[in-house]
Motif scaffolding. Structure first.
Motif, PDB file in Angstrom:
ATOM      1  N   ARG A 190       0.841  -1.192   0.000  1.00  0.00           N
ATOM      2  CA  ARG A 190       0.000   0.000   0.000  1.00  0.00           C
ATOM      3  C   ARG A 190       0.878   1.244   0.000  1.00  0.00           C
ATOM      4  O   ARG A 190       1.909   1.295   0.678  1.00  0.00           O
ATOM      5  CB  ARG A 190      -0.911   0.008   1.224  1.00  0.00           C
ATOM      6  N   VAL A 191       0.450   2.237  -0.749  1.00  0.00           N
ATOM      7  CA  VAL A 191       1.192   3.484  -0.885  1.00  0.00           C
ATOM      8  C   VAL A 191       0.412   4.609  -0.218  1.00  0.00           C
ATOM      9  O   VAL A 191      -0.802   4.728  -0.403  1.00  0.00           O
ATOM     10  CB  VAL A 191       1.423   3.838  -2.375  1.00  0.00           C
ATOM     11  N   SER A 192       1.105   5.433   0.558  1.00  0.00           N
ATOM     12  CA  SER A 192       0.522   6.664   1.102  1.00  0.00           C
ATOM     13  C   SER A 192       1.027   7.831   0.265  1.00  0.00           C
ATOM     14  O   SER A 192       2.221   8.130   0.260  1.00  0.00           O
ATOM     15  CB  SER A 192       0.935   6.865   2.562  1.00  0.00           C
ATOM     16  N   VAL A 193       0.130   8.453  -0.458  1.00  0.00           N
ATOM     17  CA  VAL A 193       0.471   9.614  -1.280  1.00  0.00           C
ATOM     18  C   VAL A 193       0.203  10.864  -0.450  1.00  0.00           C
ATOM     19  O   VAL A 193      -0.906  11.039   0.059  1.00  0.00           O
ATOM     20  CB  VAL A 193      -0.372   9.667  -2.573  1.00  0.00           C
ATOM     21  N   ILE A 194       1.221  11.718  -0.286  1.00  0.00           N
ATOM     22  CA  ILE A 194       1.053  12.908   0.544  1.00  0.00           C
ATOM     23  C   ILE A 194       1.211  14.164  -0.312  1.00  0.00           C
ATOM     24  O   ILE A 194       2.134  14.289  -1.098  1.00  0.00           O
ATOM     25  CB  ILE A 194       2.028  12.928   1.743  1.00  0.00           C
ATOM     26  N   MET A 195       0.270  15.068  -0.134  1.00  0.00           N
ATOM     27  CA  MET A 195       0.284  16.316  -0.897  1.00  0.00           C
ATOM     28  C   MET A 195      -0.247  17.439  -0.030  1.00  0.00           C
ATOM     29  O   MET A 195      -1.242  17.275   0.678  1.00  0.00           O
ATOM     30  CB  MET A 195      -0.582  16.187  -2.156  1.00  0.00           C
TER      31      MET A 195
ATOM     32  N   TYR B  85      -1.540   1.780 -10.759  1.00  0.00           N
ATOM     33  CA  TYR B  85      -1.394   1.104  -9.465  1.00  0.00           C
ATOM     34  C   TYR B  85      -2.398   1.744  -8.517  1.00  0.00           C
ATOM     35  O   TYR B  85      -2.300   2.933  -8.202  1.00  0.00           O
ATOM     36  CB  TYR B  85       0.032   1.247  -8.923  1.00  0.00           C
ATOM     37  N   GLU B  86      -3.368   0.985  -8.052  1.00  0.00           N
ATOM     38  CA  GLU B  86      -4.542   1.552  -7.398  1.00  0.00           C
ATOM     39  C   GLU B  86      -4.578   1.407  -5.886  1.00  0.00           C
ATOM     40  O   GLU B  86      -5.451   1.985  -5.234  1.00  0.00           O
ATOM     41  CB  GLU B  86      -5.809   0.911  -7.983  1.00  0.00           C
ATOM     42  N   ASN B  87      -3.647   0.651  -5.298  1.00  0.00           N
ATOM     43  CA  ASN B  87      -3.700   0.409  -3.859  1.00  0.00           C
ATOM     44  C   ASN B  87      -2.960   1.512  -3.097  1.00  0.00           C
ATOM     45  O   ASN B  87      -1.811   1.363  -2.707  1.00  0.00           O
ATOM     46  CB  ASN B  87      -3.111  -0.960  -3.518  1.00  0.00           C
ATOM     47  N   PHE B  88      -3.626   2.641  -2.943  1.00  0.00           N
ATOM     48  CA  PHE B  88      -3.021   3.764  -2.226  1.00  0.00           C
ATOM     49  C   PHE B  88      -4.079   4.547  -1.468  1.00  0.00           C
ATOM     50  O   PHE B  88      -5.279   4.444  -1.735  1.00  0.00           O
ATOM     51  CB  PHE B  88      -2.270   4.691  -3.197  1.00  0.00           C
TER      52      PHE B  88
ATOM     53  N   GLN C  57      -0.307   5.414   6.499  1.00  0.00           N
ATOM     54  CA  GLN C  57      -0.345   4.027   6.942  1.00  0.00           C
ATOM     55  C   GLN C  57       0.252   3.060   5.926  1.00  0.00           C
ATOM     56  O   GLN C  57       0.209   1.852   6.114  1.00  0.00           O
ATOM     57  CB  GLN C  57      -1.802   3.625   7.228  1.00  0.00           C
ATOM     58  N   GLY C  58       0.811   3.568   4.843  1.00  0.00           N
ATOM     59  CA  GLY C  58       1.281   2.719   3.763  1.00  0.00           C
ATOM     60  C   GLY C  58       2.645   2.105   4.006  1.00  0.00           C
ATOM     61  O   GLY C  58       3.393   2.500   4.910  1.00  0.00           O
ATOM     62  N   ASP C  59       2.960   1.132   3.177  1.00  0.00           N
ATOM     63  CA  ASP C  59       4.299   0.521   3.167  1.00  0.00           C
ATOM     64  C   ASP C  59       5.299   1.445   2.489  1.00  0.00           C
ATOM     65  O   ASP C  59       6.494   1.395   2.768  1.00  0.00           O
ATOM     66  CB  ASP C  59       4.256  -0.811   2.421  1.00  0.00           C
ATOM     67  N   TYR C  60       4.789   2.286   1.578  1.00  0.00           N
ATOM     68  CA  TYR C  60       5.598   3.271   0.867  1.00  0.00           C
ATOM     69  C   TYR C  60       4.943   4.640   0.998  1.00  0.00           C
ATOM     70  O   TYR C  60       3.731   4.740   1.213  1.00  0.00           O
ATOM     71  CB  TYR C  60       5.709   2.924  -0.622  1.00  0.00           C
ATOM     72  N   VAL C  61       5.769   5.671   0.852  1.00  0.00           N
ATOM     73  CA  VAL C  61       5.264   7.048   0.835  1.00  0.00           C
ATOM     74  C   VAL C  61       5.660   7.671  -0.494  1.00  0.00           C
ATOM     75  O   VAL C  61       6.829   7.614  -0.898  1.00  0.00           O
ATOM     76  CB  VAL C  61       5.847   7.875   1.997  1.00  0.00           C
ATOM     77  N   ALA C  62       4.671   8.251  -1.167  1.00  0.00           N
ATOM     78  CA  ALA C  62       4.906   8.942  -2.439  1.00  0.00           C
ATOM     79  C   ALA C  62       4.540  10.406  -2.280  1.00  0.00           C
ATOM     80  O   ALA C  62       3.546  10.736  -1.628  1.00  0.00           O
ATOM     81  CB  ALA C  62       4.071   8.312  -3.553  1.00  0.00           C
ATOM     82  N   ARG C  63       5.332  11.273  -2.900  1.00  0.00           N
ATOM     83  CA  ARG C  63       5.048  12.706  -2.871  1.00  0.00           C
ATOM     84  C   ARG C  63       4.316  13.138  -4.130  1.00  0.00           C
ATOM     85  O   ARG C  63       4.434  12.541  -5.184  1.00  0.00           O
ATOM     86  CB  ARG C  63       6.362  13.498  -2.749  1.00  0.00           C
ATOM     87  N   MET C  64       3.564  14.204  -3.968  1.00  0.00           N
ATOM     88  CA  MET C  64       2.911  14.845  -5.103  1.00  0.00           C
ATOM     89  C   MET C  64       2.744  16.311  -4.772  1.00  0.00           C
ATOM     90  O   MET C  64       2.558  16.670  -3.597  1.00  0.00           O
ATOM     91  CB  MET C  64       1.545  14.194  -5.368  1.00  0.00           C
TER      92      MET C  64
ATOM     93  N   LYS D  27       1.447   5.598 -15.198  1.00  0.00           N
ATOM     94  CA  LYS D  27       2.202   4.440 -14.717  1.00  0.00           C
ATOM     95  C   LYS D  27       3.293   4.816 -13.714  1.00  0.00           C
ATOM     96  O   LYS D  27       4.128   3.965 -13.382  1.00  0.00           O
ATOM     97  CB  LYS D  27       2.814   3.682 -15.894  1.00  0.00           C
ATOM     98  N   ARG D  28       3.268   6.047 -13.216  1.00  0.00           N
ATOM     99  CA  ARG D  28       4.328   6.461 -12.296  1.00  0.00           C
ATOM    100  C   ARG D  28       4.446   5.521 -11.096  1.00  0.00           C
ATOM    101  O   ARG D  28       5.524   4.955 -10.833  1.00  0.00           O
ATOM    102  CB  ARG D  28       4.078   7.890 -11.806  1.00  0.00           C
ATOM    103  N   PHE D  29       3.370   5.314 -10.347  1.00  0.00           N
ATOM    104  CA  PHE D  29       3.447   4.472  -9.151  1.00  0.00           C
ATOM    105  C   PHE D  29       3.775   3.028  -9.511  1.00  0.00           C
ATOM    106  O   PHE D  29       4.562   2.368  -8.813  1.00  0.00           O
ATOM    107  CB  PHE D  29       2.136   4.526  -8.369  1.00  0.00           C
TER     108      PHE D  29
END
Length: 275
Positions: free
Chosen positions: A13-18, A39-42, A90-97, A106-108
């Motif tokens: 799961r990815v946590s996208v933070i903006m 990739y939709e699990n975020f 709460q994700g396994d990964y953190v992505a910025r935006m 297809k970025r994620f």
């Protein structure tokens, strides 16, 4: 996640933070570019940093269950607002935006695939096309690929595009997020701290559209960015990240920040598309 894999059958799961402050009119395109990821699990954690335009009304209209909205009572700035989001992640990964840019579909998918195939890498970024206010491509930004080349580039600048950061969650946890003392260069200071323990790489694909528009080239904005960059370099020297000879670079940055006329800095920034 650096020491153990995900349980069998569980998708990461990815946590996208903006963070967004007065994000209209570019906000809608930015948000839709995330919601349309292959990739939709975020979870998409968006912090409204006390906007005074229609930002909050637009955000409240979003119906996607992956969106989580937070609103600051007062304007805190980017670094502090991202820390607000990180505390909820709460994700396994953190992505910025960022609220004025565009992530390609297809970025994620590409970034998570890259980190799973390269477990020694803790944080990755991507290359980007540069776009103007109208979404027209006006250039590109390609930073070094390999970790050691990125470390060398950190002598001068932040060589991973901040809103393309995609990292294992423990990177942000162990570093306790961003340091608000370095607003306008919080990503640079973050990478300098991170380099002591974690490994980076840039994916050599353009998976992002990074918007350069007039506000980013204003005198006020460029002065704030220059001063923050100088502050980061001085702090890096004080911490001994690059040895005593780094004082030469700090001095040159002092001259650029406090002596070089604005019109020269703006012309150079436009020429090399740094702003």
């Amino acid at each position: 996640m650096s020491s153990k894999a995900l349980p069998a059958g569980r998708q990461a799961r990815v946590s996208v933070i903006m963070s967004v402050y007065n994000g209209m009119p570019f906000l809608k395109d930015a948000v839709e570019s995330i919601l349309n990821q292959t990739y939709e699990n975020f979870e998409f954690i968006i912090v409204d940093d006390a906007s005074t335009d229609d930002t909050w009304q637009y955000l409240k209209s979003l119906k996607d269950r992956r969106v989580r909205l937070l609103k600051n009572k007062n304007n805190l700035g980017l670094a502090s607002s991202l820390n607000v989001a990180l505390r909820q992640a709460q994700g396994d990964y953190v992505a910025r935006m960022d609220a004025d840019d565009i992530s390609l579909p297809k970025r994620f998918e590409k970034q998570i695939e890259f980190l799973l195939k390269n477990p020694s890498i803790d944080l990755c970024g991507t290359w980007a096309d540069l776009i103007d206010e109208n979404g027209k491509i006006i250039g590109e930004k390609k930073f070094p690929k390999r970790h050691l080349a990125i470390i060398r580039a950190l002598l001068l600048l932040s060589p991973i595009i901040h809103p393309t950061f995609f990292a294992k969650s423990e990177v942000f946890k162990e570093l306790k997020g961003y340091n608000p003392r370095f607003e306008y260069a919080e990503d640079y200071e973050f990478l300098l701290r991170a380099k002591e323990k974690f490994r980076f790489e840039n994916i050599t694909q353009k998976l992002f559209q990074w918007r350069l528009w007039d506000e980013r080239r204003s005198r006020a904005q460029m002065e704030k960015i220059d001063q923050a960059d100088f502050k980061v370099k001085w702090t890096a020297f004080e911490r001994g990240y690059f040895g005593k000879s780094y004082l030469i670079i700090v001095f040159l940055k002092f001259l650029v920040t406090f002596v070089t006329p604005y019109f020269i800095k703006k012309a150079i920034a436009k020429k090399v598309k740094l702003a």
